[in-house]
Design a protein around this motif. Structure first.
Motif, PDB file in Angstrom:
ATOM      1  N   ALA A  46     -64.046  77.037  81.090  1.00  0.00           N
ATOM      2  CA  ALA A  46     -65.288  77.915  81.101  1.00  0.00           C
ATOM      3  C   ALA A  46     -66.706  77.795  80.646  1.00  0.00           C
ATOM      4  O   ALA A  46     -67.613  78.164  81.284  1.00  0.00           O
ATOM      5  N   LEU A  47     -66.135  77.058  79.575  1.00  0.00           N
ATOM      6  CA  LEU A  47     -67.433  76.490  78.722  1.00  0.00           C
ATOM      7  C   LEU A  47     -68.195  74.951  77.973  1.00  0.00           C
ATOM      8  O   LEU A  47     -67.334  74.334  78.739  1.00  0.00           O
ATOM      9  N   GLU A  48     -68.889  74.761  77.934  1.00  0.00           N
ATOM     10  CA  GLU A  48     -69.431  73.446  78.167  1.00  0.00           C
ATOM     11  C   GLU A  48     -68.894  72.586  77.389  1.00  0.00           C
ATOM     12  O   GLU A  48     -68.770  71.887  78.198  1.00  0.00           O
ATOM     13  N   ALA A  49     -68.218  73.254  75.728  1.00  0.00           N
ATOM     14  CA  ALA A  49     -67.238  73.058  75.311  1.00  0.00           C
ATOM     15  C   ALA A  49     -65.788  72.364  75.447  1.00  0.00           C
ATOM     16  O   ALA A  49     -65.094  71.037  75.367  1.00  0.00           O
ATOM     17  N   ASP A  50     -65.707  72.782  76.691  1.00  0.00           N
ATOM     18  CA  ASP A  50     -64.236  73.087  78.029  1.00  0.00           C
ATOM     19  C   ASP A  50     -64.490  71.460  78.376  1.00  0.00           C
ATOM     20  O   ASP A  50     -63.719  70.515  79.357  1.00  0.00           O
ATOM     21  N   LEU A  51     -65.707  71.015  79.208  1.00  0.00           N
ATOM     22  CA  LEU A  51     -66.355  69.890  79.877  1.00  0.00           C
ATOM     23  C   LEU A  51     -66.078  69.236  79.197  1.00  0.00           C
ATOM     24  O   LEU A  51     -65.896  67.521  79.423  1.00  0.00           O
ATOM     25  N   ILE A  52     -66.569  69.424  78.052  1.00  0.00           N
ATOM     26  CA  ILE A  52     -66.782  67.769  77.341  1.00  0.00           C
ATOM     27  C   ILE A  52     -65.278  67.118  76.928  1.00  0.00           C
ATOM     28  O   ILE A  52     -64.889  65.748  75.825  1.00  0.00           O
ATOM     29  N   GLU A  53     -64.511  67.963  76.190  1.00  0.00           N
ATOM     30  CA  GLU A  53     -63.335  68.210  76.492  1.00  0.00           C
ATOM     31  C   GLU A  53     -62.332  67.211  77.243  1.00  0.00           C
ATOM     32  O   GLU A  53     -61.285  66.130  76.707  1.00  0.00           O
ATOM     33  N   GLU A  54     -62.552  67.596  78.239  1.00  0.00           N
ATOM     34  CA  GLU A  54     -62.034  67.038  79.846  1.00  0.00           C
ATOM     35  C   GLU A  54     -62.499  65.433  79.770  1.00  0.00           C
ATOM     36  O   GLU A  54     -62.349  64.423  79.901  1.00  0.00           O
ATOM     37  N   LEU A  55     -64.471  65.383  79.212  1.00  0.00           N
ATOM     38  CA  LEU A  55     -64.724  64.170  79.021  1.00  0.00           C
ATOM     39  C   LEU A  55     -64.031  62.994  77.817  1.00  0.00           C
ATOM     40  O   LEU A  55     -63.607  61.799  78.375  1.00  0.00           O
ATOM     41  N   ALA A  56     -63.494  63.556  76.894  1.00  0.00           N
ATOM     42  CA  ALA A  56     -63.014  62.842  75.580  1.00  0.00           C
ATOM     43  C   ALA A  56     -61.697  62.345  76.001  1.00  0.00           C
ATOM     44  O   ALA A  56     -60.981  61.378  76.475  1.00  0.00           O
ATOM     45  N   ARG A  57     -61.102  63.673  76.506  1.00  0.00           N
ATOM     46  CA  ARG A  57     -59.367  62.747  77.693  1.00  0.00           C
ATOM     47  C   ARG A  57     -59.805  62.105  77.893  1.00  0.00           C
ATOM     48  O   ARG A  57     -58.543  61.177  78.316  1.00  0.00           O
ATOM     49  N   VAL A  58     -60.082  61.674  78.801  1.00  0.00           N
ATOM     50  CA  VAL A  58     -60.112  60.813  79.985  1.00  0.00           C
ATOM     51  C   VAL A  58     -61.250  59.803  79.906  1.00  0.00           C
ATOM     52  O   VAL A  58     -59.913  58.604  79.918  1.00  0.00           O
ATOM     53  N   HIS A  59     -62.070  59.725  79.140  1.00  0.00           N
ATOM     54  CA  HIS A  59     -62.358  58.546  78.072  1.00  0.00           C
ATOM     55  C   HIS A  59     -61.469  57.618  77.066  1.00  0.00           C
ATOM     56  O   HIS A  59     -62.154  56.451  77.015  1.00  0.00           O
ATOM     57  N   GLY A  60     -61.066  59.141  76.745  1.00  0.00           N
ATOM     58  CA  GLY A  60     -59.884  58.157  75.542  1.00  0.00           C
ATOM     59  C   GLY A  60     -60.129  58.599  74.054  1.00  0.00           C
ATOM     60  O   GLY A  60     -61.040  57.795  74.120  1.00  0.00           O
ATOM     61  N   TYR A  61     -59.519  59.265  73.564  1.00  0.00           N
ATOM     62  CA  TYR A  61     -60.043  59.611  71.946  1.00  0.00           C
ATOM     63  C   TYR A  61     -59.895  58.338  71.550  1.00  0.00           C
ATOM     64  O   TYR A  61     -60.179  57.930  70.384  1.00  0.00           O
ATOM     65  N   ASN A  62     -58.501  56.838  71.869  1.00  0.00           N
ATOM     66  CA  ASN A  62     -59.067  56.186  71.089  1.00  0.00           C
ATOM     67  C   ASN A  62     -60.240  55.582  71.132  1.00  0.00           C
ATOM     68  O   ASN A  62     -60.310  54.478  70.658  1.00  0.00           O
ATOM     69  N   ASN A  63     -60.880  55.701  71.667  1.00  0.00           N
ATOM     70  CA  ASN A  63     -61.933  55.106  72.610  1.00  0.00           C
ATOM     71  C   ASN A  63     -62.944  55.222  72.071  1.00  0.00           C
ATOM     72  O   ASN A  63     -64.255  54.969  71.856  1.00  0.00           O
ATOM     73  N   LEU A  64     -63.193  56.951  71.462  1.00  0.00           N
ATOM     74  CA  LEU A  64     -63.787  57.559  70.530  1.00  0.00           C
ATOM     75  C   LEU A  64     -64.073  56.702  69.403  1.00  0.00           C
ATOM     76  O   LEU A  64     -63.578  56.500  68.270  1.00  0.00           O
ATOM     77  N   PRO A  65     -65.773  56.917  68.941  1.00  0.00           N
ATOM     78  CA  PRO A  65     -65.619  56.020  67.478  1.00  0.00           C
ATOM     79  C   PRO A  65     -65.005  57.051  66.079  1.00  0.00           C
ATOM     80  O   PRO A  65     -65.100  58.075  66.114  1.00  0.00           O
ATOM     81  N   SER A  66     -64.918  55.877  65.387  1.00  0.00           N
ATOM     82  CA  SER A  66     -64.487  56.673  63.799  1.00  0.00           C
ATOM     83  C   SER A  66     -64.978  57.185  62.774  1.00  0.00           C
ATOM     84  O   SER A  66     -65.316  55.863  62.232  1.00  0.00           O
ATOM     85  N   LEU A  67     -66.147  57.744  62.855  1.00  0.00           N
ATOM     86  CA  LEU A  67     -66.935  57.790  61.583  1.00  0.00           C
ATOM     87  C   LEU A  67     -66.764  59.098  60.592  1.00  0.00           C
ATOM     88  O   LEU A  67     -65.888  59.916  60.852  1.00  0.00           O
ATOM     89  N   MET A  68     -67.272  58.524  59.568  1.00  0.00           N
ATOM     90  CA  MET A  68     -66.943  59.272  58.069  1.00  0.00           C
ATOM     91  C   MET A  68     -67.703  60.731  58.312  1.00  0.00           C
ATOM     92  O   MET A  68     -69.019  59.999  58.643  1.00  0.00           O
ATOM     93  N   PRO A  69     -67.126  62.143  57.702  1.00  0.00           N
ATOM     94  CA  PRO A  69     -68.477  62.398  58.344  1.00  0.00           C
ATOM     95  C   PRO A  69     -69.774  62.742  56.832  1.00  0.00           C
ATOM     96  O   PRO A  69     -68.786  62.126  55.672  1.00  0.00           O
ATOM     97  N   GLN A  70     -70.859  63.293  57.646  1.00  0.00           N
ATOM     98  CA  GLN A  70     -71.957  63.104  55.998  1.00  0.00           C
ATOM     99  C   GLN A  70     -72.142  64.691  56.270  1.00  0.00           C
ATOM    100  O   GLN A  70     -72.178  65.006  57.195  1.00  0.00           O
ATOM    101  N   SER A  71     -72.268  64.731  54.010  1.00  0.00           N
ATOM    102  CA  SER A  71     -73.016  65.908  54.742  1.00  0.00           C
ATOM    103  C   SER A  71     -73.647  65.696  52.993  1.00  0.00           C
ATOM    104  O   SER A  71     -73.392  64.990  51.963  1.00  0.00           O
ATOM    105  N   ARG A  72     -74.412  66.802  53.534  1.00  0.00           N
ATOM    106  CA  ARG A  72     -74.873  67.365  51.511  1.00  0.00           C
ATOM    107  C   ARG A  72     -75.050  67.962  50.704  1.00  0.00           C
ATOM    108  O   ARG A  72     -74.990  69.041  50.867  1.00  0.00           O
ATOM    109  N   LEU A  73     -73.886  67.508  50.010  1.00  0.00           N
ATOM    110  CA  LEU A  73     -73.535  68.257  48.785  1.00  0.00           C
ATOM    111  C   LEU A  73     -74.121  68.677  48.219  1.00  0.00           C
ATOM    112  O   LEU A  73     -74.835  68.264  47.270  1.00  0.00           O
ATOM    113  N   THR A  74     -74.201  70.044  48.086  1.00  0.00           N
ATOM    114  CA  THR A  74     -74.586  71.002  46.665  1.00  0.00           C
ATOM    115  C   THR A  74     -73.919  71.955  45.831  1.00  0.00           C
ATOM    116  O   THR A  74     -72.809  71.562  46.647  1.00  0.00           O
TER     117      THR A  74
END
Length: 763
Positions: free
Chosen positions: A423-451
């Motif tokens: 029903a939402l855009e996030a649902d469609l993106i989840e479908e893309l991730a499932r079929v594309h393959g979670y293992n094929n997505l990049p493993s990126l360290m989160p970046q944050s400006r910590l204060t």
């Protein structure tokens, strides 16, 4: 959801192994819970035909059979099954066969030689129990290996589906998923509409279109309800965890697809949940009315829970069934029934309310959002391809695109009818991730400006530790409390009433933590626990005059019983107001820097409260800021709640307690201090705090500390008066103090106390 791999591969047969299939299903969100072989290990079991049956000459319950297993001579086999008959075909274990741990040998049974064994389904581990031999179809090829004939080189796969994937509660749905994941062609069983051969019809009325917006039915007459279910269907049902019942029931379970469904006399079924006895199919049934309906998920879920029922039907409907599936399911079930039990079909009857049928939304999918959520961009062609293979209708942008343009692309996507969970855009993106393959997505360290965030000077853990050290135990109670009890504790507060309380005595949000603590005390005192010391931290909920909700963190405590635990070294002295005040003082000292300066920050003022004793109640202030309350429970409330007195309560706002007074560095004098004790007689209405405030105002900076050490009323003191003894400590930083200097300050202090408070030096 349990299914046979062989059955799945008739729908879609990707060139991958069973292990790879399981891995891909799990990684796509259809977690594989178990994989089991559909039959036990056995060998040298073939299709045999019983060509002759004679009674055993020396045993009434045994038969001597001649069994043909191929071109060689028939085998002489002694059998104890009651259903053995001439002409039946049955699994036959040859000499040398092994059924799990049992090896078949030549044997003599009551003097008659036996060269093998006729098998039941239980003996082949194809059923948990069985009555007699396992009959095989009349066209089963004699001599054929039973494992090959029944296709037993197969596994049953069971999926642990999440509630949103109701579309995968059938082999067709799983086949769609496998086809998408492996880019394989999905081949559905061929079928075409079944032409009616009779004009008979059946009147259908829908009185609750919101719950059942589509109903499809068909009358089939002159069926043979005694016809057996084909072995291939029995096996597919068994491997899916379903027991074969009868041909008609088995077909409906095989195809799959409750408001009460009723005729004008009685209820026939609980719609979407369970059928009724009056509509059951028996061996005497000749005419049947086949139904296939769409039931709203919210209705099916509510009905099943209301009656405490959970069936395969309710499990599917409450998760959502394709509202366009019913007519196709009707045609498929009709074709199978005609092949198995015969009969004459009537016209398909369809009643539908298109206005109440669910519709799928059109969702905008942004390439920029895909990149933000997944951490990488997907090629526009791949996005369109995945969504199309998932059965979605899309309006894609026109290729080709430059890299700069990809981030600005959008798609208009409409999910298929069987995907209730999109029903939402996030649902469609989840479908893309499932079929594309979670293992094929990049493993990126989160970046944050910590204060660095400011931390409270006093933490909640420090406050809790102080009370634990003073023999309190922490309690955790519900934020929902009894409205009657809360009205007694805080009658002036406007309580927030819950729209759907879990119980009548948990119907309002608490305005004070005392409500929960008093219930805990009552529970303990009824179980002979006389000494109780509890505290709790949590939110109170206040509805302001403008109807907005205010939540405030509080800490509250309750004390009753004796001052010390029972022991030989101390007598059982009941607690009093000042015992509890000492505990509260200790809490307050945390935010006062822990020194004598706390009296400069906090003050206790006599007050009244509906829940507290009018003569033993104090309001606590920090300057002019209200901090909390403490006092003894009101005698009338003690009586109403049937408590054992005395009971003392306190409740403080947490936020001020966490704002500590930061102590300042001060040089320590190397000169001796001088202590002078004074005892003054004042009116009993004057508090010690008033005395100390006036002493500090009239003294010089040489007064560094003070200590109350006695309060006396009695002989030698006039009624309405009291004697207060205070130790005053003087010290200078750079010199010794003389007696005359100290005497001068004492004189100033006594003069001030006499003028402002009417105090007289006690002689």
């Amino acid at each position: 959801m349990k299914f046979s791999e062989n059955w799945l591969r008739e729908w879609v047969n990707p060139p991958i192994s069973t292990d790879e299939l399981i891995k891909q299903l799990t990684m796509a969100g259809l977690e594989v819970d178990s994989v089991e072989p559909v039959a036990a290990k056995f060998n040298k079991v073939v299709v045999g035909e019983v060509i002759e049956v004679e009674p055993h000459p020396d045993a009434k319950k045994l038969s001597v059979c001649q069994v043909r297993v191929g071109e060689e001579e028939p085998l002489n086999i002694v059998c104890g099954a009651s259903n053995v008959s001439r002409g039946m075909r049955v699994p036959t274990a040859l000499v040398g066969a092994r059924l799990e741990d049992t090896k078949i040998k030549k044997a003599k049974l009551r003097g008659v030689p036996s060269f093998g064994m006729l098998c039941s389904a239980q003996e082949l581990a194809l059923a948990e129990s069985s009555e007699g031999l396992m009959p095989l179809p009349e066209d089963a090829p004699i001599g054929e290996d039973v494992r090959r004939y029944l296709q037993l080189e197969d596994v049953s796969i069971e999926l642990e589906l999440t509630p949103n994937r109701g579309d995968c509660l059938g082999v067709e749905g799983i086949a769609r998923e496998v086809g998408v994941l492996t880019r394989s062609q999905v081949t559905a069983p061929e079928g075409s509409p079944i032409a009616a051969t009779i004009t008979d019809t059946f009147r259908v009325e829908i009185h609750a279109p919101q719950a059942c917006p589509r109903y499809v039915g068909r009358l089939i007459k002159n069926i043979n309800a005694k016809a057996p279910t084909p072995l291939w269907m029995q096996e597919r049902l068994r491997r899916s965890g379903l027991r074969s019942i009868s041909a008609v029931v088995d077909v409906t379970n095989y195809v799959l697809q409750t408001l009460v469904i009723a005729d004008h006399k009685q209820a026939l079924a609980m719609a979407g949940v369970m059928g009724g006895q009056a509509s059951a199919v028996t061996t005497a049934t000749v005419d049947i009315f086949l139904e296939s309906a769409f039931f709203a998920p919210t209705y099916a879920s509510g009905t099943a829970r209301r009656y405490g029922l959970h069936t395969d039907s309710s499990h599917r409907f409450e998760r959502g069934v394709d509202p366009q599936l019913q007519r196709r399911a009707m045609e498929r079930a009709t074709a199978l029934l005609l092949d198995i039990v015969g009969g004459q079909p009537g016209q398909v009857i369809e009643v539908a309310d298109e206005t109440t049928l669910p519709s799928t939304p059109t969702i905008e999918l942004r390439a920029s959002r895909i990149k933000r959520v997944l951490g990488q961009s997907l090629d526009a062609a791949e996005v369109s391809d995945i969504l199309t293979r998932l059965g979605m209708t899309i309006t894609p942008p026109n290729p080709p695109f430059s890299k700069e343009e990809i981030g600005e692309l959008t798609w208009q996507v409409r999910p298929p009818n069987f995907r209730f969970d999109i029903a939402l855009e996030a649902d469609l993106i989840e479908e893309l991730a499932r079929v594309h393959g979670y293992n094929n997505l990049p493993s990126l360290m989160p970046q944050s400006r910590l204060t660095m965030q400011p931390q409270p000077a006093v933490t909640l853990e420090q406050i809790q530790a102080v009370l634990v050290q003073r023999d309190y135990q922490e309690a955790i109670t519900y934020s929902f409390v009894d409205p009657k009890l809360q009205a007694k504790l805080d009658p002036e507060a406007q309580s927030i009433t819950l729209a759907n309380p879990i119980a009548n005595d948990m119907a309002v949000m608490r305005t004070t933590l005392w409500a929960g603590l008093l219930q805990v005390l009552l529970y303990n005192q009824k179980r002979q626990q006389s000494r109780v010391r509890l505290f709790e931290t949590g939110l109170r909920f206040i509805q302001s005059k403008n109807q907005s909700l205010q939540q405030e963190k509080m800490i509250a405590g309750l004390v009753t019983g004796t001052r010390w635990p029972e022991q030989w070294g101390q007598s059982g002295q009941p607690i009093d107001f000042f015992d509890v005040k000492a505990d509260v003082d200790t809490l307050l000292s945390l935010s006062a820097g822990g020194g004598a300066g706390q009296s400069e920050l906090y003050r206790f003022t006599p007050t009244t409260h509906p829940a507290l004793h009018p003569g033993q109640t104090a309001a606590i202030y920090r300057g002019e800021e209200w901090i909390g309350l403490m006092g003894a429970v009101h005698p009338s409330l003690v009586q109403t709640l049937e408590l054992t007195p005395p009971v003392y309560l306190f409740e403080l706002r947490l936020a001020p307690l966490c704002q500590a007074h930061i102590p300042h560095r001060q040089e320590i004098s190397k000169y001796p201090s001088v202590r002078r004790d004074i005892a003054v007689v004042v009116s009993q209405d004057i508090s010690v705090a008033q005395l100390l405030d006036n002493i500090k105002q009239s003294a010089t900076e040489t007064l560094i500390d003070w200590q109350l050490f006695d309060v006396y009323q009695g002989k030698g003191i006039e009624p309405g008066q009291k004697s207060v003894a205070i130790g005053l400590i003087f010290q200078a930083i750079s010199r010794n103090l003389t007696d005359s200097e100290v005497d001068t300050v004492i004189g100033q202090i006594l003069s001030t106390l006499e003028q402002k408070l009417g105090a007289q030096l006690r002689k």
